[in-house]
Design a protein around this motif. Structure first.
Motif, PDB file in Angstrom:
ATOM      1  N   ASN A  87     120.075  18.534  33.084  1.00 62.68           N
ATOM      2  CA  ASN A  87     119.351  17.469  32.638  1.00 62.68           C
ATOM      3  C   ASN A  87     119.205  17.685  31.933  1.00 62.68           C
ATOM      4  O   ASN A  87     119.058  15.986  30.232  1.00 62.68           O
ATOM      5  N   LYS A  88     118.729  18.890  30.326  1.00 57.81           N
ATOM      6  CA  LYS A  88     118.041  19.083  29.264  1.00 57.81           C
ATOM      7  C   LYS A  88     119.364  18.908  27.760  1.00 57.81           C
ATOM      8  O   LYS A  88     119.432  17.964  27.579  1.00 57.81           O
ATOM      9  N   TYR A  89     120.766  18.973  28.807  1.00 61.46           N
ATOM     10  CA  TYR A  89     121.980  18.619  27.980  1.00 61.46           C
ATOM     11  C   TYR A  89     122.495  17.254  28.083  1.00 61.46           C
ATOM     12  O   TYR A  89     122.948  16.245  26.765  1.00 61.46           O
ATOM     13  N   ILE A  90     122.116  16.388  29.413  1.00 63.44           N
ATOM     14  CA  ILE A  90     122.033  14.984  29.471  1.00 63.44           C
ATOM     15  C   ILE A  90     121.163  14.489  28.265  1.00 63.44           C
ATOM     16  O   ILE A  90     120.947  13.370  27.628  1.00 63.44           O
ATOM     17  N   TYR A  91     119.811  15.109  28.505  1.00 61.12           N
ATOM     18  CA  TYR A  91     118.751  14.062  27.816  1.00 61.12           C
ATOM     19  C   TYR A  91     118.931  13.805  26.510  1.00 61.12           C
ATOM     20  O   TYR A  91     119.234  13.139  25.005  1.00 61.12           O
ATOM     21  N   ILE A  92     119.618  15.378  25.408  1.00 62.20           N
ATOM     22  CA  ILE A  92     120.264  15.974  23.810  1.00 62.20           C
ATOM     23  C   ILE A  92     120.888  14.771  23.827  1.00 62.20           C
ATOM     24  O   ILE A  92     120.985  14.206  23.250  1.00 62.20           O
ATOM     25  N   SER A  93     122.280  14.738  24.708  1.00 62.21           N
ATOM     26  CA  SER A  93     123.252  14.087  24.463  1.00 62.21           C
ATOM     27  C   SER A  93     122.858  12.877  24.192  1.00 62.21           C
ATOM     28  O   SER A  93     123.363  12.313  23.164  1.00 62.21           O
ATOM     29  N   VAL A  94     121.791  12.299  25.362  1.00 60.97           N
ATOM     30  CA  VAL A  94     121.545  10.684  24.809  1.00 60.97           C
ATOM     31  C   VAL A  94     120.728  10.330  24.400  1.00 60.97           C
ATOM     32  O   VAL A  94     121.028   9.122  23.208  1.00 60.97           O
ATOM     33  N   ILE A  95     120.066  11.719  22.960  1.00 58.60           N
ATOM     34  CA  ILE A  95     118.988  11.295  21.987  1.00 58.60           C
ATOM     35  C   ILE A  95     119.766  11.441  20.866  1.00 58.60           C
ATOM     36  O   ILE A  95     120.203  10.667  19.896  1.00 58.60           O
ATOM     37  N   LYS A  96     120.836  12.134  20.866  1.00 66.87           N
ATOM     38  CA  LYS A  96     122.162  12.201  19.923  1.00 66.87           C
ATOM     39  C   LYS A  96     122.265  11.283  19.581  1.00 66.87           C
ATOM     40  O   LYS A  96     123.009  10.431  18.741  1.00 66.87           O
ATOM     41  N   LEU A  97     123.329  10.276  20.473  1.00 62.04           N
ATOM     42  CA  LEU A  97     124.166   9.042  20.789  1.00 62.04           C
ATOM     43  C   LEU A  97     123.246   8.166  20.691  1.00 62.04           C
ATOM     44  O   LEU A  97     123.579   7.043  19.687  1.00 62.04           O
ATOM     45  N   SER A  98     122.115   7.895  20.538  1.00 61.43           N
ATOM     46  CA  SER A  98     120.944   7.064  20.392  1.00 61.43           C
ATOM     47  C   SER A  98     121.231   7.001  18.573  1.00 61.43           C
ATOM     48  O   SER A  98     121.210   6.554  18.315  1.00 61.43           O
ATOM     49  N   ILE A  99     121.009   8.269  18.521  1.00 61.78           N
ATOM     50  CA  ILE A  99     121.052   8.367  16.761  1.00 61.78           C
ATOM     51  C   ILE A  99     122.110   8.245  15.975  1.00 61.78           C
ATOM     52  O   ILE A  99     121.821   7.462  15.228  1.00 61.78           O
ATOM     53  N   MET A 100     123.371   8.444  16.655  1.00 61.79           N
ATOM     54  CA  MET A 100     124.141   7.782  15.716  1.00 61.79           C
ATOM     55  C   MET A 100     124.512   6.211  15.760  1.00 61.79           C
ATOM     56  O   MET A 100     125.200   5.874  15.275  1.00 61.79           O
ATOM     57  N   ILE A 101     124.035   5.689  17.649  1.00 63.44           N
ATOM     58  CA  ILE A 101     124.483   4.147  17.315  1.00 63.44           C
ATOM     59  C   ILE A 101     123.343   3.875  16.523  1.00 63.44           C
ATOM     60  O   ILE A 101     123.426   2.358  15.794  1.00 63.44           O
ATOM     61  N   LEU A 102     122.342   3.806  16.451  1.00 60.93           N
ATOM     62  CA  LEU A 102     120.748   3.646  15.271  1.00 60.93           C
ATOM     63  C   LEU A 102     121.549   3.606  13.814  1.00 60.93           C
ATOM     64  O   LEU A 102     121.211   2.822  12.666  1.00 60.93           O
ATOM     65  N   LYS A 103     122.945   4.647  13.301  1.00 60.52           N
ATOM     66  CA  LYS A 103     122.758   4.736  12.008  1.00 60.52           C
ATOM     67  C   LYS A 103     123.933   3.990  11.350  1.00 60.52           C
ATOM     68  O   LYS A 103     123.884   3.700  10.734  1.00 60.52           O
ATOM     69  N   ASN A 104     124.655   4.296  12.580  1.00 60.83           N
ATOM     70  CA  ASN A 104     125.412   3.150  12.817  1.00 60.83           C
ATOM     71  C   ASN A 104     125.413   1.787  12.219  1.00 60.83           C
ATOM     72  O   ASN A 104     126.403   0.413  11.933  1.00 60.83           O
ATOM     73  N   LEU A 105     124.614   1.117  13.367  1.00 60.56           N
ATOM     74  CA  LEU A 105     123.990   0.258  12.529  1.00 60.56           C
ATOM     75  C   LEU A 105     123.576  -0.130  11.603  1.00 60.56           C
ATOM     76  O   LEU A 105     123.712  -1.580  11.794  1.00 60.56           O
ATOM     77  N   LEU A 106     122.212   0.637  11.003  1.00 62.72           N
ATOM     78  CA  LEU A 106     122.193   0.564   9.563  1.00 62.72           C
ATOM     79  C   LEU A 106     122.934   0.153   8.771  1.00 62.72           C
ATOM     80  O   LEU A 106     123.321  -0.279   7.432  1.00 62.72           O
ATOM     81  N   VAL A 107     123.969   1.196   8.757  1.00 63.98           N
ATOM     82  CA  VAL A 107     125.383   1.042   8.105  1.00 63.98           C
ATOM     83  C   VAL A 107     125.887  -0.115   8.219  1.00 63.98           C
ATOM     84  O   VAL A 107     126.171  -0.650   7.365  1.00 63.98           O
ATOM     85  N   LYS A 108     125.721  -0.800   9.416  1.00 63.44           N
ATOM     86  CA  LYS A 108     126.571  -1.672   9.753  1.00 63.44           C
ATOM     87  C   LYS A 108     125.958  -3.438   8.748  1.00 63.44           C
ATOM     88  O   LYS A 108     126.687  -3.968   8.223  1.00 63.44           O
ATOM     89  N   PHE A 139     123.362  -2.378   5.979  1.00 70.66           N
ATOM     90  CA  PHE A 139     124.191  -2.214   4.685  1.00 70.66           C
ATOM     91  C   PHE A 139     125.475  -2.527   4.445  1.00 70.66           C
ATOM     92  O   PHE A 139     124.986  -3.331   3.295  1.00 70.66           O
ATOM     93  N   ARG A 140     126.691  -2.565   4.947  1.00 67.58           N
ATOM     94  CA  ARG A 140     127.561  -2.751   4.286  1.00 67.58           C
ATOM     95  C   ARG A 140     127.585  -3.993   4.785  1.00 67.58           C
ATOM     96  O   ARG A 140     128.491  -5.140   3.803  1.00 67.58           O
ATOM     97  N   PHE A 141     127.087  -5.765   5.273  1.00 74.06           N
ATOM     98  CA  PHE A 141     127.385  -6.336   5.947  1.00 74.06           C
ATOM     99  C   PHE A 141     126.424  -7.044   4.442  1.00 74.06           C
ATOM    100  O   PHE A 141     127.111  -7.961   3.919  1.00 74.06           O
ATOM    101  N   TYR A 142     124.769  -6.388   4.325  1.00 73.87           N
ATOM    102  CA  TYR A 142     124.787  -7.435   2.986  1.00 73.87           C
ATOM    103  C   TYR A 142     125.539  -6.861   1.525  1.00 73.87           C
ATOM    104  O   TYR A 142     125.367  -7.718   0.541  1.00 73.87           O
ATOM    105  N   TYR A 143     125.599  -5.693   1.819  1.00 78.49           N
ATOM    106  CA  TYR A 143     126.064  -5.488  -0.041  1.00 78.49           C
ATOM    107  C   TYR A 143     127.817  -5.623   0.490  1.00 78.49           C
ATOM    108  O   TYR A 143     127.594  -7.059  -1.183  1.00 78.49           O
TER     109      TYR A 143
END
Length: 105
Positions: A20-41, A43-47
């Motif tokens: 359960n801890k592994y799944i919880y940490i994996s979900v958090i890491k995945l959420s952070i990756m998605i957020l970073k990818n969204l912010l990069v997208k 930024f690139r759109f406006y740039y």
């Protein structure tokens, strides 16, 4: 019905908790990756949009003026410093805010 010894139950419980801890940490890491990818997208759109635009300086100036109006002028005229004008110390300010948040009169 299955009967487990206490040791077997503890092992199963430990494996379950680790999983359960592994799944919880994996979900958090995945959420952070998605957020970073969204912010990069975004930024690139406006740039890319401003890079290819012939009006980029005018648009950036317009955006900066708009942000200044929203955050500086509106704050000065519409959002007065209510707490400092009505209360003299931090205790009274805190009590007023607590009363407004909790709804106690």
């Amino acid at each position: 019905m299955l009967y487990f010894s206490l040791q077997t139950y503890n092992k199963i419980s430990l494996i379950y908790n680790v999983f359960n801890k592994y799944i919880y940490i994996s979900v958090i890491k995945l959420s952070i990756m998605i957020l970073k990818n969204l912010l990069v997208k975004v930024f690139r759109f406006y740039y890319d949009g401003f890079r290819g635009s012939t009006l980029r300086k005018k648009l950036l100036l317009l955006i900066i003026i708009k942000l200044c109006i929203m955050f500086l002028i509106l704050k000065i005229f519409f959002f007065k410093d209510f707490l400092n004008t009505h209360f003299s110390n931090d205790t009274d300010k805190g009590n007023y805010v607590i009363e407004k948040l909790t709804g106690k009169n």
